[in-house]
Design an enzyme around this catalytic site. Structure first.
Site: not given
Ligand SMILES: Nc1nc(=O)c2c([nH]1)NC[C@@H]1CN(c3ccc(C(=O)N[C@@H](CCC(=O)O)C(=O)O)cc3)C=[N+]21
Ligand SMILES: NC(=O)C1=CN([C@@H]2O[C@H](COP(=O)(O)OP(=O)(O)OC[C@H]3O[C@@H](n4cnc5c(N)ncnc54)[C@H](OP(=O)(O)O)[C@@H]3O)[C@@H](O)[C@H]2O)C=CC1
Length: 286
Positions: A49, A93, A116
């Site tokens: 992020k 988060q 969020d």
């Molecule tokens: N208040 C809150 N809001 C959230 O939105 C939130 C949270 N807490 N807690 C944790 C989770 C997890 N999360 C992710 C977001 C983007 C990827 C992401 O961009 N992943 C990439 C790369 C993954 C990789 O290769 O490891 C993909 O899917 O292509 C992953 C996980 C948001 N979260």
């Protein structure tokens, strides 16, 4: 063979457009992120992020909490961020350490800084399908943007959402309901045969439970739209909750993991952060 719902490509375009808007606005949005550094997923997401925000011209401030932190101490952090005019967005988060009541903290964020959309006010707006502008959780909102981009019609369709967290399943079901789909929600206590029965009839399946290969191709209807929110690491590789190889043979559209929902979540969070900064600038002028 299914068409890939390419969240990575779409998120790139969204971020390029957003960078222009931030520049034109002359504003300096700043996102504060409260997170648990002991949680691997949280640390990874915070880093992604931060880099994405910097590219579009949004500053970030990351606030790590200790693993024995109390709910009261986090509420104080949030109150200070609410009162700080340089902070235009606050993201707590999930999950924070077990000592903290996440829901209580989400609802302590000033609604106009709750980028969020997890606080009671913004969730109430979403669940009531209220008119007006308010933030919706980045993951389900990002899924909706992706479906819209590929012209996937939801009106009158049968949707199944697997998972019911405040972060994903509940707002996802509300968005689909607001878009006139008929929504079934499943969770840990849904009897297996009930889940399988729902999946067989579903036009759209959105799953986020955190179990690799939880859904397989033989369980879904021919031509279904499959959206995989899950993030699991298996043998060092990121995989979703859907068994991609068998599912892509039957689906009409499918999200890959990585490269599907994850990048859309990040782009959407940045869009929400800019929208919040813009609204705050407007209301301070009035
Ligand atoms: N208040 C809150 N809001 C959230 O939105 C939130 C949270 N807490 N807690 C944790 C989770 C997890 N999360 C992710 C977001 C983007 C990827 C992401 O961009 N992943 C990439 C790369 C993954 C990789 O290769 O490891 C993909 O899917 O292509 C992953 C996980 C948001 N979260
Ligand atoms: N790509 C992205 O942007 C994001 C990805 N994620 C990923 O999505 C997944 C879910 O995240 P999150 O919602 O935060 O996680 P939670 O742990 O908060 O929620 C998991 C949900 O799955 C349900 N569940 C667990 N086991 C089963 C089962 N056997 N059958 C049916 N339902 C089950 C739980 O049910 P119950 O409520 O009954 O316990 C719960 O509702 C994770 O893999 C996470 O990493 C999360 C956010 C963003």
């Amino acid at each position: 063979m299914a068409t890939i719902l390419d969240g990575k490509a779409l998120s790139k375009d969204l971020k390029i457009a957003l960078a222009d808007k931030v520049k034109e606005s002359g504003l300096s949005p700043k996102l504060a992120v409260v997170f648990d550094p002991k949680n691997d997923g949280s640390r990874l997401y915070v880093g992604m992020k931060q880099r994405a925000a910097a590219k579009v011209g949004i500053a970030t401030e990351d606030i790590a909490v200790a693993d024995d932190v109390t709910t009261e101490a986090v509420l104080k952090i949030v109150a200070d961020l609410n009162a700080d005019p340089s902070v235009t967005g606050i993201l707590v988060q999930a999950p924070l350490p077990k000592t903290v009541n996440d829901q209580q903290v989400f609802s302590a964020i000033a609604p106009e800084k709750d980028v969020d959309g997890l606080g009671a006010f913004n969730q109430g707006m979403l669940f009531g399908d209220q008119p007006g502008e308010y933030a919706v959780a980045a993951t389900p909102q990002g899924v909706m943007t992706l479906l819209r981009h590929y012209d996937i019609d939801l009106h009158g369709k049968k949707a199944v959402v697997v998972g019911r967290s405040q972060l994903f399943g509940r707002p996802m079901a509300a968005l689909l309901n607001n878009a006139n789909a008929t929504v079934t929600m499943a969770h840990r206590y849904t009897p297996r045969e009930m889940l399988l029965d729902s999946l067989q009839n579903a036009d759209i399946v959105v799953v986020g439970v955190g179990i690799a290969n939880f859904i397989t191709g033989d369980q879904i209807k021919d031509g279904a739209v499959l959206v995989d929110v899950g993030m699991n690491v298996v043998d060092g590789k990121t995989t979703g909750d859907i068994e991609f190889a068998s599912a892509e043979k039957k689906a009409s559209f499918i999200t890959p993991v990585p490269g599907g929902v994850g990048p859309m979540t990040i782009a959407t969070l940045l869009e929400n952060t800019f929208a919040a900064a813009l609204n705050q600038a407007k209301s301070s002028k009035n």
